[in-house]
Design a protein around this motif. Structure first.
Motif, PDB file in Angstrom:
ATOM      1  N   PHE A 185       0.805  -1.231   0.000  1.00 40.89           N
ATOM      2  CA  PHE A 185       0.000   0.000   0.000  1.00 40.89           C
ATOM      3  C   PHE A 185       0.840   1.285   0.000  1.00 40.89           C
ATOM      4  N   SER A 186       1.933   1.312   0.736  1.00 41.27           N
ATOM      5  CA  SER A 186       2.791   2.504   0.726  1.00 41.27           C
ATOM      6  C   SER A 186       3.391   2.727  -0.664  1.00 41.27           C
ATOM      7  N   LYS A 187       3.776   1.638  -1.303  1.00 38.06           N
ATOM      8  CA  LYS A 187       4.314   1.736  -2.665  1.00 38.06           C
ATOM      9  C   LYS A 187       3.246   2.236  -3.622  1.00 38.06           C
ATOM     10  N   ALA A 188       2.005   1.762  -3.446  1.00 37.35           N
ATOM     11  CA  ALA A 188       0.904   2.215  -4.298  1.00 37.35           C
ATOM     12  C   ALA A 188       0.682   3.709  -4.149  1.00 37.35           C
ATOM     13  N   VAL A 189       0.739   4.212  -2.927  1.00 34.96           N
ATOM     14  CA  VAL A 189       0.558   5.655  -2.689  1.00 34.96           C
ATOM     15  C   VAL A 189       1.607   6.457  -3.435  1.00 34.96           C
ATOM     16  N   ARG A 190       2.864   6.021  -3.376  1.00 37.76           N
ATOM     17  CA  ARG A 190       3.939   6.751  -4.055  1.00 37.76           C
ATOM     18  C   ARG A 190       3.736   6.750  -5.571  1.00 37.76           C
ATOM     19  N   LEU A 191       3.362   5.614  -6.115  1.00 32.70           N
ATOM     20  CA  LEU A 191       3.148   5.515  -7.560  1.00 32.70           C
ATOM     21  C   LEU A 191       1.980   6.401  -8.011  1.00 32.70           C
ATOM     22  N   ILE A 192       0.893   6.375  -7.249  1.00 33.91           N
ATOM     23  CA  ILE A 192      -0.278   7.178  -7.630  1.00 33.91           C
ATOM     24  C   ILE A 192       0.027   8.663  -7.508  1.00 33.91           C
ATOM     25  N   ALA A 193       0.776   9.043  -6.472  1.00 35.41           N
ATOM     26  CA  ALA A 193       1.157  10.447  -6.315  1.00 35.41           C
ATOM     27  C   ALA A 193       1.949  10.923  -7.531  1.00 35.41           C
ATOM     28  N   ALA A 194       2.870  10.091  -8.011  1.00 36.68           N
ATOM     29  CA  ALA A 194       3.645  10.452  -9.207  1.00 36.68           C
ATOM     30  C   ALA A 194       2.740  10.529 -10.427  1.00 36.68           C
ATOM     31  N   SER A 195       1.797   9.598 -10.539  1.00 41.50           N
ATOM     32  CA  SER A 195       0.858   9.596 -11.654  1.00 41.50           C
ATOM     33  C   SER A 195       0.006  10.871 -11.656  1.00 41.50           C
ATOM     34  N   LEU A 196      -0.478  11.263 -10.492  1.00 40.94           N
ATOM     35  CA  LEU A 196      -1.336  12.454 -10.400  1.00 40.94           C
ATOM     36  C   LEU A 196      -0.558  13.741 -10.702  1.00 40.94           C
ATOM     37  N   ARG A 197       0.715  13.780 -10.302  1.00 42.89           N
ATOM     38  CA  ARG A 197       1.533  14.959 -10.622  1.00 42.89           C
ATOM     39  C   ARG A 197       1.672  15.120 -12.137  1.00 42.89           C
ATOM     40  N   LEU A 198       1.878  14.003 -12.824  1.00 41.76           N
ATOM     41  CA  LEU A 198       1.977  14.058 -14.284  1.00 41.76           C
ATOM     42  C   LEU A 198       0.649  14.475 -14.917  1.00 41.76           C
ATOM     43  N   ARG A 199      -0.461  13.997 -14.371  1.00 42.77           N
ATOM     44  CA  ARG A 199      -1.777  14.383 -14.901  1.00 42.77           C
ATOM     45  C   ARG A 199      -2.007  15.882 -14.724  1.00 42.77           C
ATOM     46  N   ASP A 200      -1.596  16.403 -13.580  1.00 46.66           N
ATOM     47  CA  ASP A 200      -1.734  17.848 -13.352  1.00 46.66           C
ATOM     48  C   ASP A 200      -0.891  18.635 -14.351  1.00 46.66           C
ATOM     49  N   ARG A 201       0.300  18.117 -14.643  1.00 46.37           N
ATOM     50  CA  ARG A 201       1.223  18.807 -15.549  1.00 46.37           C
ATOM     51  C   ARG A 201       0.698  18.809 -16.982  1.00 46.37           C
ATOM     52  N   THR A 202       0.093  17.698 -17.400  1.00 46.14           N
ATOM     53  CA  THR A 202      -0.352  17.564 -18.788  1.00 46.14           C
ATOM     54  C   THR A 202      -1.805  17.994 -19.005  1.00 46.14           C
ATOM     55  N   GLY A 203      -2.575  18.034 -17.919  1.00 50.10           N
ATOM     56  CA  GLY A 203      -3.993  18.378 -18.039  1.00 50.10           C
ATOM     57  C   GLY A 203      -4.880  17.205 -18.415  1.00 50.10           C
ATOM     58  N   HIS A 204      -4.304  16.000 -18.527  1.00 51.37           N
ATOM     59  CA  HIS A 204      -5.096  14.810 -18.853  1.00 51.37           C
ATOM     60  C   HIS A 204      -5.780  14.301 -17.596  1.00 51.37           C
ATOM     61  N   ARG A 205      -7.118  14.216 -17.618  1.00 54.17           N
ATOM     62  CA  ARG A 205      -7.848  13.707 -16.454  1.00 54.17           C
ATOM     63  C   ARG A 205      -8.297  12.263 -16.649  1.00 54.17           C
ATOM     64  N   SER A 206      -8.121  11.719 -17.856  1.00 51.82           N
ATOM     65  CA  SER A 206      -8.531  10.343 -18.114  1.00 51.82           C
ATOM     66  C   SER A 206      -7.782   9.396 -17.181  1.00 51.82           C
ATOM     67  N   GLY A 207      -8.510   8.532 -16.500  1.00 52.47           N
ATOM     68  CA  GLY A 207      -7.904   7.595 -15.571  1.00 52.47           C
ATOM     69  C   GLY A 207      -7.750   8.126 -14.164  1.00 52.47           C
ATOM     70  N   GLU A 208      -8.002   9.434 -13.957  1.00 49.69           N
ATOM     71  CA  GLU A 208      -7.843   9.993 -12.609  1.00 49.69           C
ATOM     72  C   GLU A 208      -8.858   9.442 -11.608  1.00 49.69           C
ATOM     73  N   PRO A 209     -10.128   9.214 -11.998  1.00 47.21           N
ATOM     74  CA  PRO A 209     -11.059   8.640 -11.013  1.00 47.21           C
ATOM     75  C   PRO A 209     -10.561   7.301 -10.467  1.00 47.21           C
ATOM     76  N   GLU A 210     -10.065   6.420 -11.356  1.00 46.54           N
ATOM     77  CA  GLU A 210      -9.555   5.134 -10.913  1.00 46.54           C
ATOM     78  C   GLU A 210      -8.340   5.314  -9.998  1.00 46.54           C
ATOM     79  N   ALA A 211      -7.453   6.255 -10.364  1.00 40.65           N
ATOM     80  CA  ALA A 211      -6.251   6.479  -9.568  1.00 40.65           C
ATOM     81  C   ALA A 211      -6.607   6.960  -8.166  1.00 40.65           C
TER      82      ALA A 211
END
Length: 274
Positions: A109-135
């Motif tokens: 679970f701690s590893k999952a949190v780190r991966l999702i945090a990195a994923s969300l930072r990239l989504r914020d940077r690119t403006g892509h929201r697809s997949g964010e609800p699942e994340a």
């Protein structure tokens, strides 16, 4: 797909069939989803050795749905590698989110949190929201297991809002189920049952058997002792769904139902002997 085939547009035909992998998964045809995903991995669209990142992502999702987590991780890591080689931040964010979902299933679970945090930072940077609800829903699951219940609830609520805004009803059903588990974990049983009923109604309406099964099991678990017959019916319905799909959840449910039947049988024999 047939139009692309007739036009000789093999790359787009490949992409459409990659999307069909997810259609099979949502419909509960897990073996077909995995078989198609594996076939796509062997293809060379247009005679060129170019693997589709979409096909890899969807293949990983199909594998995870059957409990084949190590293979799913491999598919998603290959997706991540290809995305980095191509410099696609959109694909990188998706791959990170998919890996995190499997890490949750594995209990990391701690590893999952780190991966999702990195994923969300990239989504914020690119403006892509697809997949964010699942994340965000996966983030809620991870935080629940880490004991951060209030934060988990916030993530589930955000995931639900995003899924409603995007019209992704299959994601809404999943979020309602996972939100229900978190609510029950915090002691809010009535709210949890309401969440699972939402999930069951929505999943039934759109023909999403996996989330139907999950909702039925959760509702059965929360019914009182005086409603054991209804709980049993719910579990039997869920087991029929999971068996038909070949979902890994069927094994635990079979054991639980067998244990209940054994207790009931012992009780019946005791009453008869008296």
């Amino acid at each position: 797909m047939s139009i692309s085939r007739e036009l000789g547009d093999h790359l787009n035909e490949h992409r459409y069939r990659a999307n069909l992998t997810v259609v099979h998964w949502l419909a509960g045809n897990l073996s077909q989803s995995v078989d198609l995903g594996r076939q796509l991995m062997r293809e060379r669209p247009g005679g060129v050795a170019v693997e589709s990142t979409l096909a890899l992502a969807n293949f990983g999702i199909a594998l995870a749905s059957m409990g084949r987590y190590e293979e799913a991780i491999q598919a998603h890591r290959m997706h991540l590698f290809m995305a980095r080689c191509r410099g696609s931040q959109y694909d990188i964010s998706n791959a990170l989110g998919h890996i995190a979902a499997v890490e949750n299933r594995l209990g990391h679970f701690s590893k999952a949190v780190r991966l999702i945090a990195a994923s969300l930072r990239l989504r914020d940077r690119t403006g892509h929201r697809s997949g964010e609800p699942e994340a965000r829903n996966d983030l809620g699951i991870a935080y629940r297991h880490l004991g951060r219940i209030d934060t988990a609830r916030e993530q589930h609520e955000m995931a639900l809002e995003l899924a409603v805004d995007s019209g992704e009803r299959h994601v809404q059903a999943a979020v309602w189920n996972d939100f229900g588990v978190t609510l029950a974990f915090s002691g809010s049983i009535d709210e949890a049952m309401a969440a699972h009923r939402h999930a069951l109604e929505l999943a039934t309406r759109i023909g999403h058997p996996y989330q139907q099964g999950r909702a039925l099991v959760a509702l059965a678990d929360h019914l009182g002792d005086d409603e054991w017959e209804q709980a049993r019916r719910y579990r039997q319905r869920a087991l029929a769904i999971f068996r038909r799909m070949g979902a890994p959840e069927r094994t635990d449910l079979e054991r639980r139902l067998a244990a209940v039947d054994a207790v009931d049988g012992a009780g019946s024999r005791l009453s008869h002997n008296r």
